[in-house]
Write a protein that holds these residues in place. Structure first.
Motif, PDB file in Angstrom:
ATOM      1  N   TYR A   4       0.828   9.027  -6.149  1.00  0.00           N
ATOM      2  CA  TYR A   4       0.849  10.441  -5.754  1.00  0.00           C
ATOM      3  C   TYR A   4       1.945  11.190  -6.516  1.00  0.00           C
ATOM      4  O   TYR A   4       1.716  12.288  -7.034  1.00  0.00           O
ATOM      5  N   GLU A  29       0.663   3.877  -3.118  1.00  0.00           N
ATOM      6  CA  GLU A  29       0.133   5.226  -2.901  1.00  0.00           C
ATOM      7  C   GLU A  29       1.179   6.302  -3.187  1.00  0.00           C
ATOM      8  O   GLU A  29       0.864   7.351  -3.754  1.00  0.00           O
ATOM      9  N   ASN A  85       0.804  -1.222   0.000  1.00  0.00           N
ATOM     10  CA  ASN A  85       0.000   0.000   0.000  1.00  0.00           C
ATOM     11  C   ASN A  85       0.836   1.270   0.000  1.00  0.00           C
ATOM     12  O   ASN A  85       0.544   2.224  -0.729  1.00  0.00           O
TER      13      ASN A  85
END
Length: 226
Positions: free
Chosen positions: A17, A13, A9
């Protein structure tokens, strides 16, 4: 659009981003099944694949992508914690375009992605005028339309209208604009002509006919925001 298949994760992420901040639209998936579902709805410009994944590993995913007609030339970069020469060779021989070992720097990864996208763009013949949206592929030079890999026969006006919509993907085109572009400024028909051709075009495209959206009171568009 860049797809990232990564079950960690924090990495997923952070990569998404970083890419979105840099102006590259990115979407992450923690399971291959979610990636395959998204692939059927929209084809990305590049895929980042982790090797160690649940359900099936990145090498298996890569091999499947290379076996499919619509994704066999899709740029793929492998991401993995494994740094052995064997794993690198396996990834590259299976059809990967590049290989990045973890841990990696975000700026280096971003640079590699941009470089691969540039190489891919440079290798694509400009005169081909090839458009891909979902399961629809149109090659303007070859006058070829494929829906889920199957050829579809269109009239010249239907084909020209589809190409014009694709050239202006995400933009709303008025009926007058379509009349002027497809039939010429001297065409003395009515706006109803456009609606009739759009209806037959949608029918011939089958499931892909839904890609052509009606903008009430204005005209038509295909695809999302440019």
């Amino acid at each position: 659009m860049i797809y990232l298949v990564e079950d960690d994760n924090s990495i997923r992420e952070l990569v998404a981003y970083t890419f979105n901040t840099a102006g590259l639209e990115a979407e992450g998936f923690d399971k291959p099944s979610l990636f395959w579902e998204a692939l059927e709805k929209r084809k990305p410009d590049l895929v980042l694949l982790d090797i160690m994944l649940p359900e099936e590993d990145g090498i298996q995913i890569l091999q499947k992508l290379r076996q499919r007609q619509d994704t066999k030339k899709l740029p793929v970069i492998m991401l993995t914690a494994k740094g052995s020469e064997y794993d690198k060779v396996m990834g590259l021989e299976s059809g990967a375009d590049d290989y990045v070992s973890k841990p990696f720097g975000m700026m280096e990864l971003l640079a590699r992605v941009k470089a691969l996208l540039r190489r891919t763009e440079d290798l694509r013949p400009a005169q081909e005028n090839r458009y891909v949206i979902g399961d629809l592929t149109v090659n303007q030079k070859r006058h070829e339309v494929l829906v889920k890999g199957e050829a579809v026969t269109l009239t010249k006006k239907e084909f020209d209208m589809l190409c014009y919509l694709l050239e202006n993907k995400g933009m709303v085109l008025t009926r007058d604009q379509l009349l002027n572009q497809i039939w010429g400024y001297d065409f003395d028909g009515e706006n109803r002509t456009v609606d009739v051709h759009i209806r037959t075009l949608r029918q011939k495209l089958g499931d892909c006919g839904t890609y052509i959206e009606t903008i009430r009171g204005i005209g038509y568009k295909i695809g999302g925001n440019p």
